[in-house]
Scaffold this motif. Structure first.
Motif, PDB file in Angstrom:
ATOM      1  N   LEU A 107      37.947  10.028  32.871  1.00  0.00           N
ATOM      2  CA  LEU A 107      37.332  10.631  31.686  1.00  0.00           C
ATOM      3  C   LEU A 107      37.084  12.124  31.868  1.00  0.00           C
ATOM      4  CD1 LEU A 107      34.703   7.904  30.653  1.00  0.00           C
ATOM      5  CD2 LEU A 107      36.802   8.514  29.428  1.00  0.00           C
ATOM      6  N   GLY A 108      36.902  12.560  33.095  1.00  0.00           N
ATOM      7  CA  GLY A 108      36.619  13.974  33.349  1.00  0.00           C
ATOM      8  C   GLY A 108      37.823  14.809  33.718  1.00  0.00           C
ATOM      9  N   GLU A 109      38.993  14.196  33.782  1.00  0.00           N
ATOM     10  CA  GLU A 109      40.170  14.913  34.278  1.00  0.00           C
ATOM     11  C   GLU A 109      40.688  15.990  33.339  1.00  0.00           C
ATOM     12  OE1 GLU A 109      43.216  12.211  35.530  1.00  0.00           O
ATOM     13  OE2 GLU A 109      42.401  12.093  37.568  1.00  0.00           O
ATOM     14  N   THR A 110      40.311  15.938  32.056  1.00  0.00           N
ATOM     15  CA  THR A 110      40.812  16.944  31.121  1.00  0.00           C
ATOM     16  C   THR A 110      39.801  18.066  30.885  1.00  0.00           C
ATOM     17  OG1 THR A 110      40.035  15.636  29.232  1.00  0.00           O
ATOM     18  CG2 THR A 110      42.317  15.291  29.955  1.00  0.00           C
ATOM     19  N   GLY A 111      38.699  18.046  31.629  1.00  0.00           N
ATOM     20  CA  GLY A 111      37.772  19.169  31.582  1.00  0.00           C
ATOM     21  C   GLY A 111      36.518  18.972  30.761  1.00  0.00           C
ATOM     22  N   VAL A 112      36.411  17.887  29.996  1.00  0.00           N
ATOM     23  CA  VAL A 112      35.184  17.639  29.235  1.00  0.00           C
ATOM     24  C   VAL A 112      34.110  17.131  30.197  1.00  0.00           C
ATOM     25  CG1 VAL A 112      34.111  16.312  27.376  1.00  0.00           C
ATOM     26  CG2 VAL A 112      36.484  17.087  27.150  1.00  0.00           C
ATOM     27  N   PRO A 113      32.927  17.743  30.218  1.00  0.00           N
ATOM     28  CA  PRO A 113      31.861  17.278  31.119  1.00  0.00           C
ATOM     29  C   PRO A 113      31.479  15.826  30.836  1.00  0.00           C
ATOM     30  CG  PRO A 113      31.317  19.425  30.194  1.00  0.00           C
ATOM     31  CD  PRO A 113      32.498  18.923  29.426  1.00  0.00           C
ATOM     32  N   VAL A 114      31.365  15.045  31.882  1.00  0.00           N
ATOM     33  CA  VAL A 114      31.024  13.627  31.747  1.00  0.00           C
ATOM     34  C   VAL A 114      29.661  13.367  32.376  1.00  0.00           C
ATOM     35  CG1 VAL A 114      31.705  11.262  32.283  1.00  0.00           C
ATOM     36  CG2 VAL A 114      33.466  12.985  31.814  1.00  0.00           C
ATOM     37  N   THR A 115      28.814  12.655  31.653  1.00  0.00           N
ATOM     38  CA  THR A 115      27.554  12.161  32.196  1.00  0.00           C
ATOM     39  C   THR A 115      27.710  10.666  32.397  1.00  0.00           C
ATOM     40  OG1 THR A 115      26.244  13.831  31.014  1.00  0.00           O
ATOM     41  CG2 THR A 115      25.074  11.876  31.827  1.00  0.00           C
ATOM     42  N   VAL A 116      27.518  10.214  33.626  1.00  0.00           N
ATOM     43  CA  VAL A 116      27.697   8.805  33.959  1.00  0.00           C
ATOM     44  C   VAL A 116      26.343   8.167  34.257  1.00  0.00           C
ATOM     45  CG1 VAL A 116      28.739   7.151  35.557  1.00  0.00           C
ATOM     46  CG2 VAL A 116      29.985   9.232  34.918  1.00  0.00           C
ATOM     47  N   LEU A 117      26.087   7.050  33.639  1.00  0.00           N
ATOM     48  CA  LEU A 117      24.939   6.214  33.990  1.00  0.00           C
ATOM     49  C   LEU A 117      25.497   4.934  34.605  1.00  0.00           C
ATOM     50  CD1 LEU A 117      22.571   6.468  30.892  1.00  0.00           C
ATOM     51  CD2 LEU A 117      22.630   7.893  32.933  1.00  0.00           C
ATOM     52  N   ARG A 118      25.091   4.642  35.836  1.00  0.00           N
ATOM     53  CA  ARG A 118      25.544   3.421  36.505  1.00  0.00           C
ATOM     54  C   ARG A 118      24.417   2.388  36.471  1.00  0.00           C
ATOM     55  NH1 ARG A 118      28.241   6.125  41.961  1.00  0.00           N
ATOM     56  NH2 ARG A 118      30.104   7.011  40.931  1.00  0.00           N
ATOM     57  N   ALA A 119      24.731   1.205  35.961  1.00  0.00           N
ATOM     58  CA  ALA A 119      23.733   0.145  35.831  1.00  0.00           C
ATOM     59  C   ALA A 119      24.276  -1.156  36.388  1.00  0.00           C
ATOM     60  CB  ALA A 119      23.344  -0.029  34.361  1.00  0.00           C
ATOM     61  N   ALA A 120      23.369  -2.093  36.661  1.00  0.00           N
ATOM     62  CA  ALA A 120      23.760  -3.436  37.080  1.00  0.00           C
ATOM     63  C   ALA A 120      23.676  -4.346  35.852  1.00  0.00           C
ATOM     64  CB  ALA A 120      22.859  -3.908  38.227  1.00  0.00           C
ATOM     65  N   VAL A 121      23.019  -5.481  35.961  1.00  0.00           N
ATOM     66  CA  VAL A 121      22.888  -6.416  34.847  1.00  0.00           C
ATOM     67  C   VAL A 121      21.932  -5.852  33.801  1.00  0.00           C
ATOM     68  CG1 VAL A 121      22.204  -8.742  34.162  1.00  0.00           C
ATOM     69  CG2 VAL A 121      23.312  -8.372  36.379  1.00  0.00           C
ATOM     70  N   VAL A 122      22.394  -5.808  32.559  1.00  0.00           N
ATOM     71  CA  VAL A 122      21.549  -5.358  31.451  1.00  0.00           C
ATOM     72  C   VAL A 122      20.976  -6.597  30.766  1.00  0.00           C
ATOM     73  CG1 VAL A 122      21.451  -4.068  29.287  1.00  0.00           C
ATOM     74  CG2 VAL A 122      22.955  -3.297  31.140  1.00  0.00           C
ATOM     75  N   ALA A 163      40.198  10.755  27.150  1.00  0.00           N
ATOM     76  CA  ALA A 163      39.927  12.065  27.749  1.00  0.00           C
ATOM     77  C   ALA A 163      40.803  13.151  27.134  1.00  0.00           C
ATOM     78  CB  ALA A 163      40.144  12.002  29.256  1.00  0.00           C
ATOM     79  N   ALA A 164      42.069  12.824  26.880  1.00  0.00           N
ATOM     80  CA  ALA A 164      42.976  13.803  26.277  1.00  0.00           C
ATOM     81  C   ALA A 164      42.520  14.168  24.868  1.00  0.00           C
ATOM     82  CB  ALA A 164      44.394  13.238  26.248  1.00  0.00           C
ATOM     83  N   ALA A 165      42.148  13.155  24.088  1.00  0.00           N
ATOM     84  CA  ALA A 165      41.681  13.412  22.725  1.00  0.00           C
ATOM     85  C   ALA A 165      40.380  14.205  22.736  1.00  0.00           C
ATOM     86  CB  ALA A 165      41.497  12.095  21.974  1.00  0.00           C
ATOM     87  N   ALA A 166      39.487  13.897  23.687  1.00  0.00           N
ATOM     88  CA  ALA A 166      38.206  14.603  23.784  1.00  0.00           C
ATOM     89  C   ALA A 166      38.409  16.076  24.111  1.00  0.00           C
ATOM     90  CB  ALA A 166      37.327  13.941  24.840  1.00  0.00           C
ATOM     91  N   ALA A 167      39.373  16.356  24.968  1.00  0.00           N
ATOM     92  CA  ALA A 167      39.657  17.746  25.317  1.00  0.00           C
ATOM     93  C   ALA A 167      40.214  18.503  24.118  1.00  0.00           C
ATOM     94  CB  ALA A 167      40.639  17.794  26.484  1.00  0.00           C
ATOM     95  N   ASP A 168      41.118  17.879  23.384  1.00  0.00           N
ATOM     96  CA  ASP A 168      41.698  18.531  22.209  1.00  0.00           C
ATOM     97  C   ASP A 168      40.644  18.785  21.137  1.00  0.00           C
ATOM     98  OD1 ASP A 168      44.152  18.578  23.375  1.00  0.00           O
ATOM     99  OD2 ASP A 168      44.972  16.875  22.259  1.00  0.00           O
TER     100      ASP A 168
END
Length: 297
Positions: free
Chosen positions: A128-143, A90-95
Motif C-alpha cells: 500500500l505504501g509503495e507508490t508514495g502515499v503515506p500509510v497509517t497501519v493499525l495492527r490488531a488481534a481478535v476484534v 496503491a496505484a489509484a491512490a497515488a494518481d
C-alpha cells in the motif's frame, strides 16, 4: 478538520461501524461497495472493486484519505489476490494524490514464523505504501463485536458445545480488542499528523489464551464450558471441526486456525500518545457484542 474519505469494505464488520462514526464526526464519507444500490449504511455509496483499477480511480476522485479493509481470507489463493488488490489500490491512490491510507492489519512479531494470513497482512502493509502515499497501519488481534468472524467462532463454540476439545492453539496468547475501540483508533488517526506514515499496535487491557476467551465468554452468558486438552489435534482437523460446529466456511476456518499458533499481543503502546481514550475490557466487550446481537433479533 472534515475530510472527504473513502471507506472500502463499507458494508463489512469494521467498515460499517467506522462509516457511522466518521459521518457523526462531520466527514464526507464515500462508502465503497460493489453493490451501491443495495447499500443502506452511513455515507454516500460509490461503486468500487479492488479487481478493477479504473473503478478505484473513479471512487477516489476528490478524496483526501482512504481506509483499506480488503482481504480474501475465504479464498485458497488469498495471498496472491490480496497482494494484487493492494497494488491496484496503491496505484489509484497515488494518481488521486491521497494524503493518507489507513490500513487495519494483524498483530504478531516479525521475528516469529508468521502464518500465511499474517504474512499476507504484512505484505499488504508494504504494498500500500509503495507508490508514495503515506500509510497509517493499525495492527490488531481478535476484534470483539457482533458479526466479527473470530468473535463469531468463539460465540458459537460456547453456544453449541457443553464440552470442548482444546487443541494446542487454544493455549496461544492473544490480546482481544472491543469493536468500539478499534473504530475509535481508526477514526482518531485520520488526518492526525502524529499518525501519518506510522504503524501502531492496538489491543484491549486483557491478554488471554484463546481457551480463556471461550471460558470467560461462557461465564458472561451464565454457562459452564468444560474443556478437554487434545494437544495433538492437527490444524487441519481443527479447521474441519470449526467448520462443522460453526457457520464459518472451511477455507476461512483453516486460514484462521493457522494464525492461532502465533502469539498476537501488543508490544508497543505508542498509539495511546496519539489517540486518547480508555480501552474496554474483554468481559464488557463480550457483553456489548451479545447485546448488539440480541438487539437485531
Amino acid at each position: 478538520m472534515p475530510q472527504t474519505v473513502l471507506v472500502t469494505g463499507a458494508s463489512g464488520f469494521v467498515g460499517s461501524h467506522l462509516c457511522t462514526a466518521l459521518v457523526a464526526a462531520g466527514h464526507d464519507v464515500r462508502a465503497m461497495t460493489r453493490h451501491p444500490d443495495d447499500y443502506d449504511g452511513a455515507g454516500k455509496a460509490v461503486y468500487g472493486d479492488v479487481d478493477d483499477e479504473q473503478s478505484l480511480r473513479a471512487a477516489m476522485d476528490g478524496v483526501t484519505a482512504a481506509y483499506y479493509f480488503v482481504h480474501a481470507l475465504g479464498s485458497d489463493d488469498f495471498e496472491q489476490r490480496d497482494a494484487d488488490s493492494a497494488r491496484r489500490f496503491a496505484a489509484a491512490a497515488a494518481d488521486a494524490a491521497l494524503r493518507q491510507i489507513v490500513y487495519l492489519g494483524g498483530l504478531g512479531s516479525d521475528q516469529d514464523d508468521l502464518s500465511a494470513h499474517l504474512r499476507s497482512r504484512r505484505q499488504v502493509e508494504k504494498l500500500l505504501g509503495e507508490t508514495g502515499v503515506p500509510v497509517t497501519v493499525l495492527r490488531a488481534a481478535v476484534v470483539i463485536g457482533d458479526g466479527g468472524i473470530s468473535w463469531e467462532i468463539t460465540r458459537q463454540l460456547v453456544e453449541h458445545l457443553p464440552v470442548m476439545l482444546t487443541p494446542k492453539w487454544t493455549k496461544t496468547r492473544t490480546q482481544p480488542i472491543a469493536l468500539a475501540d478499534v473504530v475509535r483508533y481508526l477514526a482518531g488517526v485520520l488526518g492526525n499528523e502524529k499518525a501519518i506514515g506510522r504503524t501502531f499496535e492496538v489491543g484491549g487491557p486483557d491478554v488471554l489464551e484463546y481457551a480463556d476467551m471461550m471460558r470467560r465468554a461462557a461465564i458472561v452468558q451464565g454457562k459452564k464450558l468444560r474443556m478437554i486438552d487434545v494437544p495433538l489435534l492437527s490444524t487441519t482437523l481443527s479447521s474441519h471441526w470449526l467448520a462443522l460446529v460453526t457457520d464459518v466456511d472451511l477455507t476461512t476456518a483453516r486460514n484462521l486456525v493457522d494464525s492461532m499458533s502465533n502469539e498476537v499481543v501488543v508490544r508497543d503502546k505508542s498509539i495511546h500518545d496519539v489517540v486518547s481514550g480508555e480501552d474496554i475490557g474483554y468481559d464488557e466487550s463480550v457483553r456489548r457484542a451479545l447485546a448488539d446481537r440480541a438487539a437485531k433479533s
